[in-house]
Scaffold this motif. Structure first.
Motif, short mmCIF file in Angstrom:
data_model
loop_
_atom_site.label_atom_id
_atom_site.label_comp_id
_atom_site.label_asym_id
_atom_site.label_seq_id
_atom_site.Cartn_x
_atom_site.Cartn_y
_atom_site.Cartn_z
N LEU A 20 -23.67 -6.95 -11.21
CA LEU A 20 -22.44 -7.40 -11.24
C LEU A 20 -22.16 -6.65 -12.65
O LEU A 20 -22.75 -6.32 -13.50
CB LEU A 20 -22.59 -8.50 -11.19
N SER A 21 -20.64 -6.85 -12.69
CA SER A 21 -19.93 -6.24 -14.12
C SER A 21 -18.80 -6.51 -14.22
O SER A 21 -18.24 -7.80 -13.07
CB SER A 21 -18.78 -4.72 -14.25
N CYS A 22 -18.51 -7.63 -15.37
CA CYS A 22 -17.76 -8.31 -15.60
C CYS A 22 -16.59 -7.10 -16.78
O CYS A 22 -17.35 -7.09 -17.80
CB CYS A 22 -18.30 -9.38 -16.10
N ALA A 23 -15.73 -7.59 -17.58
CA ALA A 23 -14.63 -7.12 -18.01
C ALA A 23 -13.64 -8.61 -18.47
O ALA A 23 -13.24 -9.28 -18.08
CB ALA A 23 -13.98 -5.79 -17.59
N HIS A 24 -14.40 -8.37 -20.18
CA HIS A 24 -13.67 -10.28 -21.22
C HIS A 24 -13.04 -9.28 -21.84
O HIS A 24 -13.51 -8.88 -23.08
CB HIS A 24 -14.60 -10.44 -20.32
N SER A 25 -11.59 -9.70 -21.44
CA SER A 25 -10.86 -8.71 -23.43
C SER A 25 -10.87 -9.67 -23.89
O SER A 25 -10.01 -9.36 -25.19
CB SER A 25 -9.64 -8.27 -23.36
N ILE A 26 -11.67 -10.72 -24.73
CA ILE A 26 -11.13 -11.72 -25.36
C ILE A 26 -11.51 -10.66 -26.98
O ILE A 26 -11.66 -9.78 -26.96
CB ILE A 26 -12.21 -12.99 -24.99
N ILE A 27 -10.60 -11.87 -27.28
CA ILE A 27 -10.71 -10.56 -29.52
C ILE A 27 -11.92 -10.73 -29.52
O ILE A 27 -12.06 -9.83 -30.33
CB ILE A 27 -9.25 -11.40 -30.03
N ASP A 28 -12.77 -12.03 -29.90
CA ASP A 28 -13.74 -12.29 -30.43
C ASP A 28 -15.08 -11.68 -29.28
O ASP A 28 -15.78 -12.84 -29.47
CB ASP A 28 -13.96 -13.58 -31.31
N PHE A 29 -14.59 -10.83 -28.44
CA PHE A 29 -15.92 -10.36 -28.04
C PHE A 29 -17.38 -10.41 -28.35
O PHE A 29 -18.52 -10.92 -28.10
CB PHE A 29 -15.35 -9.15 -26.19
N SER A 30 -17.36 -9.43 -28.84
CA SER A 30 -18.69 -9.07 -29.61
C SER A 30 -19.28 -10.40 -30.97
O SER A 30 -20.72 -10.17 -30.77
CB SER A 30 -18.68 -8.28 -30.24
N ILE A 31 -19.12 -11.47 -30.53
CA ILE A 31 -19.36 -12.95 -31.55
C ILE A 31 -19.70 -13.67 -30.56
O ILE A 31 -20.51 -14.75 -30.76
CB ILE A 31 -19.15 -12.83 -32.82
N SER A 32 -18.85 -13.33 -29.15
CA SER A 32 -19.32 -14.66 -28.76
C SER A 32 -21.04 -14.25 -27.77
O SER A 32 -20.44 -13.56 -26.78
CB SER A 32 -17.68 -14.92 -27.92
N PRO A 33 -21.26 -15.57 -27.48
CA PRO A 33 -22.26 -15.83 -25.98
C PRO A 33 -21.37 -15.85 -24.77
O PRO A 33 -20.08 -16.00 -24.76
CB PRO A 33 -22.84 -17.43 -25.99
N MET A 34 -21.97 -15.47 -24.29
CA MET A 34 -21.41 -14.42 -22.77
C MET A 34 -22.14 -15.12 -21.41
O MET A 34 -23.45 -15.66 -21.15
CB MET A 34 -20.67 -13.47 -21.99
#
Length: 118
Positions: A20-34
């Motif tokens: 599965l793939s997920c695209a998420h364009s939140i600004i702080d993606f790199s520091i966010s737990p997912m």
């Protein structure tokens, strides 16, 4: 609000694999737990994999050793590799940002259907 976009679901036989793939364009993606969540018919949504900004991952016992979450911060993508799939893995799968209190953001995408059936 920014919503994730999931893809990669489908019909697979027991023992098979899906990614599965997920695209998420939140600004702080790199520091966010997912996290990847799933919801089967008649059941509550459950967390099946989480990944910290550092790359450290966690899984419940039900999928440990079979599922693997990963992320690409440059592309703002989260992936879920699912192996040795079982019929009980059948559900709609969602990805989401994990916010304060280790809860998912209130902004959900459409999800992607995974069906494990012979």
């Amino acid at each position: 609000q920014v919503q994730p976009v999931e893809s990669g679901g489908g019909l697979v036989q027991p023992g098979g694999s899906l990614r599965l793939s997920c695209a998420h364009s939140i600004i702080d993606f790199s520091i966010s737990p997912m996290g990847w969540y799933r919801q089967a018919p008649g059941k509550q949504r459950e967390l099946v994999a989480s990944i910290a900004s550092t790359g450290r991952s966690n899984y419940p016992d039900s999928v440990k050793g079979r599922f693997a979450i990963s992320r690409d911060n440059a592309k703002k993508m989260v992936y879920l590799q699912m192996d040795s799939l079982k019929p009980e893995d059948t559900a709609v799968y969602y990805c989401n940002q994990i916010v304060a209190g280790f809860r998912p953001s209130p902004y959900w995408g459409q999800g992607t259907q995974v069906t494990v059936d012979s």
